[in-house]
Design an enzyme around this catalytic site. Structure first.
Site, PDB file in Angstrom:
ATOM      1  N   TYR A  19       0.836  -1.200   0.000  1.00 21.21           N
ATOM      2  CA  TYR A  19       0.000   0.000   0.000  1.00 21.21           C
ATOM      3  C   TYR A  19       0.874   1.254   0.000  1.00 21.21           C
ATOM      4  O   TYR A  19       0.545   2.246   0.666  1.00 21.21           O
ATOM      5  CB  TYR A  19      -0.947  -0.013   1.202  1.00 21.21           C
ATOM      6  N   HIS A  35      -8.990  -7.618  -1.863  1.00 19.20           N
ATOM      7  CA  HIS A  35      -8.077  -6.808  -2.680  1.00 19.20           C
ATOM      8  C   HIS A  35      -7.994  -7.405  -4.074  1.00 19.20           C
ATOM      9  O   HIS A  35      -7.997  -8.626  -4.217  1.00 19.20           O
ATOM     10  CB  HIS A  35      -6.665  -6.802  -2.064  1.00 19.20           C
TER      11      HIS A  35
HETATM   12  O1  CDP Z   1      -8.591  -1.587  -2.739  1.00 18.29           O
HETATM   13  P1  CDP Z   1      -8.733  -0.534  -3.822  1.00 18.29           P
HETATM   14  O2  CDP Z   1      -7.746  -0.707  -4.941  1.00 18.29           O
HETATM   15  O3  CDP Z   1     -10.151  -0.430  -4.310  1.00 18.29           O
HETATM   16  O4  CDP Z   1      -8.459   0.890  -3.142  1.00 18.29           O
HETATM   17  P2  CDP Z   1      -7.085   1.659  -2.803  1.00 18.29           P
HETATM   18  O5  CDP Z   1      -7.342   3.095  -3.039  1.00 18.29           O
HETATM   19  O6  CDP Z   1      -5.928   1.036  -3.527  1.00 18.29           O
HETATM   20  O7  CDP Z   1      -6.918   1.448  -1.235  1.00 18.29           O
HETATM   21  C1  CDP Z   1      -6.424   0.258  -0.726  1.00 18.29           C
HETATM   22  C2  CDP Z   1      -7.181  -0.081   0.544  1.00 18.29           C
HETATM   23  O8  CDP Z   1      -6.907   0.862   1.561  1.00 18.29           O
HETATM   24  C3  CDP Z   1      -8.697  -0.066   0.395  1.00 18.29           C
HETATM   25  O9  CDP Z   1      -9.218  -1.250  -0.195  1.00 18.29           O
HETATM   26  C4  CDP Z   1      -9.137   0.095   1.838  1.00 18.29           C
HETATM   27  O10 CDP Z   1      -9.078  -1.136   2.555  1.00 18.29           O
HETATM   28  C5  CDP Z   1      -8.044   1.024   2.373  1.00 18.29           C
HETATM   29  N1  CDP Z   1      -8.488   2.436   2.335  1.00 18.29           N
HETATM   30  C6  CDP Z   1      -9.001   3.023   3.498  1.00 18.29           C
HETATM   31  O11 CDP Z   1      -9.074   2.358   4.526  1.00 18.29           O
HETATM   32  N2  CDP Z   1      -9.429   4.338   3.479  1.00 18.29           N
HETATM   33  C7  CDP Z   1      -9.353   5.062   2.348  1.00 18.29           C
HETATM   34  N3  CDP Z   1      -9.760   6.339   2.350  1.00 18.29           N
HETATM   35  C8  CDP Z   1      -8.826   4.495   1.176  1.00 18.29           C
HETATM   36  C9  CDP Z   1      -8.410   3.166   1.192  1.00 18.29           C
HETATM   37 MG    MG Z   2      -5.709  -0.475  -4.956  1.00 19.22          MG
END
Ligand code: CDP
Ligand code: MG
Length: 132
Positions: free
Chosen positions: A49, A115
């Site tokens: 991340y 994920h």
């Molecule tokens: O998982 P995805 O690719 O849809 O989203 P990301 O923007 O790559 O973020 C990775 C993960 O971080 C998310 O799936 C959430 O679990 C977490 N996250 C969060 O807790 N709060 C946010 N504002 C954005 C992401």
């Molecule tokens: Mg992502």
């Protein structure tokens, strides 16, 4: 054949939803070619991340993602990177449409069950990260 990295998150483990995620992947017509349960640590999460590591909520992500085991999978199929993002739904479970994994099982943008890689390039990087 295109492949992607899928990972059930600790809430899927704690809520007994790993099987549901696997069923949806298989029902869509994709093949799971490798799978393993792991306990992640802060170091690998900071890598995975990296795009969020400077956010104030990053410590919450680490706490969540280390609260139980994850199941990492290599999933193969035609256009599987985009296809998996479609059946997962958008990040925020509140906005994710019903019928998607996140839409059906998540109600916020943090604890969202699963994920999936966001591009073919990142899929290969993530498969290497978790399967070597
Ligand atoms: O998982 P995805 O690719 O849809 O989203 P990301 O923007 O790559 O973020 C990775 C993960 O971080 C998310 O799936 C959430 O679990 C977490 N996250 C969060 O807790 N709060 C946010 N504002 C954005 C992401
Ligand atoms: Mg992502």
């Amino acid at each position: 054949m295109e492949r992607t990295y899928i990972m059930t998150k600790p809430d899927a483990y704690n809520r007994g939803l790993i099987g549901e995620v696997i069923t949806r992947i298989e029902n869509k017509g994709y093949k799971i070619t490798n799978m393993k349960m792991m306990n992640l640590d802060e170091a690998i999460l900071t890598e995975h991340y990296a795009h969020l590591a400077d956010k104030p909520f990053f410590k919450d992500i680490v706490e969540y993602m280390t609260s139980g085991p994850v199941v990492g999978m290599i999933v193969e199929g035609e256009n599987v990177v985009a296809g998996m993002r479609n059946i997962m739904g958008p990040t925020d479970g509140l906005e994710a449409p019903a019928g998607t994994i996140r839409g059906d099982y998540a109600n916020n943008k943090s604890e969202n069950i699963v994920h999936g890689s966001d591009s073919v390039e990142n899929a290969e990087i993530e498969i290497k990260r978790f399967f070597g």
